[in-house]
Scaffold this motif. Structure first.
Motif, PDB file in Angstrom:
ATOM      1  N   ILE A  73      49.192  28.049  44.109  1.00 26.63           N
ATOM      2  CA  ILE A  73      49.905  29.317  43.998  1.00 26.63           C
ATOM      3  C   ILE A  73      49.355  30.310  45.026  1.00 26.63           C
ATOM      4  O   ILE A  73      48.245  30.158  45.513  1.00 26.63           O
ATOM      5  CB  ILE A  73      49.817  29.908  42.576  1.00 26.63           C
ATOM      6  N   ARG A  82      48.162  34.109  46.574  1.00 26.82           N
ATOM      7  CA  ARG A  82      47.050  34.996  46.222  1.00 26.82           C
ATOM      8  C   ARG A  82      47.356  35.889  45.025  1.00 26.82           C
ATOM      9  O   ARG A  82      46.491  36.135  44.183  1.00 26.82           O
ATOM     10  CB  ARG A  82      46.704  35.863  47.449  1.00 26.82           C
ATOM     11  N   PRO A  94      50.112  32.337  37.361  1.00 25.43           N
ATOM     12  CA  PRO A  94      50.303  30.908  37.109  1.00 25.43           C
ATOM     13  C   PRO A  94      51.171  30.619  35.892  1.00 25.43           C
ATOM     14  O   PRO A  94      51.858  29.598  35.850  1.00 25.43           O
ATOM     15  CB  PRO A  94      48.873  30.382  36.921  1.00 25.43           C
ATOM     16  N   ARG A 150      44.472  28.277  43.634  1.00 26.22           N
ATOM     17  CA  ARG A 150      44.976  29.547  44.166  1.00 26.22           C
ATOM     18  C   ARG A 150      44.393  29.727  45.568  1.00 26.22           C
ATOM     19  O   ARG A 150      43.184  29.694  45.752  1.00 26.22           O
ATOM     20  CB  ARG A 150      44.533  30.717  43.276  1.00 26.22           C
ATOM     21  N   ARG A 157      41.203  30.892  39.531  1.00 29.38           N
ATOM     22  CA  ARG A 157      42.510  30.234  39.483  1.00 29.38           C
ATOM     23  C   ARG A 157      43.468  30.931  38.516  1.00 29.38           C
ATOM     24  O   ARG A 157      44.658  31.072  38.803  1.00 29.38           O
ATOM     25  CB  ARG A 157      42.346  28.769  39.100  1.00 29.38           C
ATOM     26  N   THR A 177      45.635  37.676  38.325  1.00 32.03           N
ATOM     27  CA  THR A 177      47.037  37.897  37.974  1.00 32.03           C
ATOM     28  C   THR A 177      47.240  39.324  37.515  1.00 32.03           C
ATOM     29  O   THR A 177      46.319  40.024  37.110  1.00 32.03           O
ATOM     30  CB  THR A 177      47.484  36.951  36.839  1.00 32.03           C
TER      31      THR A 177
END
Length: 364
Positions: free
Chosen positions: A67, A69, A73, A91, A269, A273
């Protein structure tokens, strides 16, 4: 006599000035197929690149979803399916969208020092397109911001992403040679509006495997073709033989090992977000249950509310308490449910928790 001394000196100064801007090229292969390790190698190369240096890095990954930056997810992919099937989540530091990779992909990185040069994305695309044309008779073209496409339907076989710093510029991407397109559907959750804008109804409909155009194409030969095209493009420079970086050698480099720890760390990872809320509801024979999850930027469950008309109030409260502070992944959910299961007394409550676990895992 004075003029005779000065003239050679002036020539020497000019030569030094000319050499200052002359690029030094390196071609590097990775022997690892672990996405975390390859991203760490790419980062190590970018941080240790010398002035005037240009690097072509060719690599390949086993089953994984990568995915961008700033992507979430939980929105971009089906984490529970990935976890069950051993598909790694990674990531990258660059932007762009989520991609699925397996050994049917070839990855490329064009990396330059920005001390005296600028990254030429169009030239990099030309190197790739020339490799396909000359060695595999595949006529393709660049399309949009970062895609390479084939045929009148503009089916995509390559996407790119970029990263710029004061020290280096990086252009990396993947070439789809024989990827499992059913896995794309299984693990990726594409934005429906984006697919509509592309005139397709699925990721598979938009992409094409290069083996459909030329069945002889494979990772090894494609890398050789890209290397050949790269050398021809920079024919004015002396490029040394390509170097293969083994996992054993790279494991001994402290900076690379630190980068690997970062890329494999769940906090990196899952944690990079935006804050988000996930709400869902289900009716079971024993009652209705509604769950609301709130995460604030780090993938950790900061707030959890569970509403239910179940008669087992203590079980619901324990479940809610155990959710808080956990990372929002399938494995973490299993641990939460198992912990709650151990805390309750009746077989009915244990069965209800099993129902909740199976249901929640399908929602992640």
């Amino acid at each position: 006599m004075l003029l005779q001394i000065r003239y050679p000196l002036l020539q020497s100064i000019r030569r030094l000035s000319s050499n200052k801007n002359q690029a030094i090229h390196r071609i590097i292969y990775s022997s690892s197929t672990n996405i975390w390790f390859n991203l760490a190698t790419e980062e190590w190369l970018s941080k240790t690149i010398k002035p005037n240096e240009h690097i072509l890095f060719l690599w390949q990954n086993d089953k994984c979803v990568i995915i961008g930056r700033n992507q979430n997810p939980w929105k971009e992919c089906f984490l529970e399916r990935m976890e069950s099937d051993g598909v790694l989540l990674a990531r990258r530091r660059s932007g762009g969208g989520a991609v699925y990779q397996d050994l049917g992909n070839t990855c490329f990185t064009f990396l330059i020092s920005q001390a005296n040069h600028k990254l030429d994305k169009n030239l990099n695309s030309k190197i790739l397109l020339d490799a396909l044309r000359s060695e595999f008779n595949i006529e393709a073209r660049a399309e949009g911001r970062n895609d390479l496409v084939y045929g009148p339907q503009k089916r995509k076989f390559s996407g790119s992403a970029y990263q710029n710093t004061q020290q280096f510029a990086l252009h990396h991407g993947t070439l789809i040679t024989n990827v499992d397109t059913m896995a794309m559907k299984k693990y990726l959750n594409p934005n429906k509006e984006k697919l509509i804008s592309k005139g397709v109804d699925s990721v598979q409909a938009r992409v094409i495997n290069l083996c459909e155009v030329n069945s002889s194409i494979n990772h090894k030969d494609l890398c050789s073709a890209i290397e050949k095209s790269y050398r021809q493009t920079y024919s004015n420079d002396s490029i040394p033989p390509a170097k293969a970086l083994s996992r054993e050698v790279l494991d001994s480099i402290p900076e690379l090992h630190a980068a690997y720890k970062l890329y494999s760390d769940p906090q990196w990872r899952f944690g990079q977000t935006f804050s988000f809320t996930h709400e869902y509801e289900r009716r079971f024979p024993w009652g209705t249950i509604s769950i609301g999850i709130v995460s604030e930027r780090d993938g950790i469950i900061h707030t959890c509310e569970i509403y239910s008309d179940s008669l087992y109030v203590n079980m619901i409260n324990r479940l809610k308490e155990n959710f808080i502070g956990q990372i929002y992944t399938g494995e973490s959910i299993r641990q939460v449910c198992q912990r709650t299961r151990d805390q309750v007394e009746t077989e009915q409550e244990k069965s209800m928790i099993d129902d909740v676990q199976a249901w929640v895992l399908t929602q992640i």
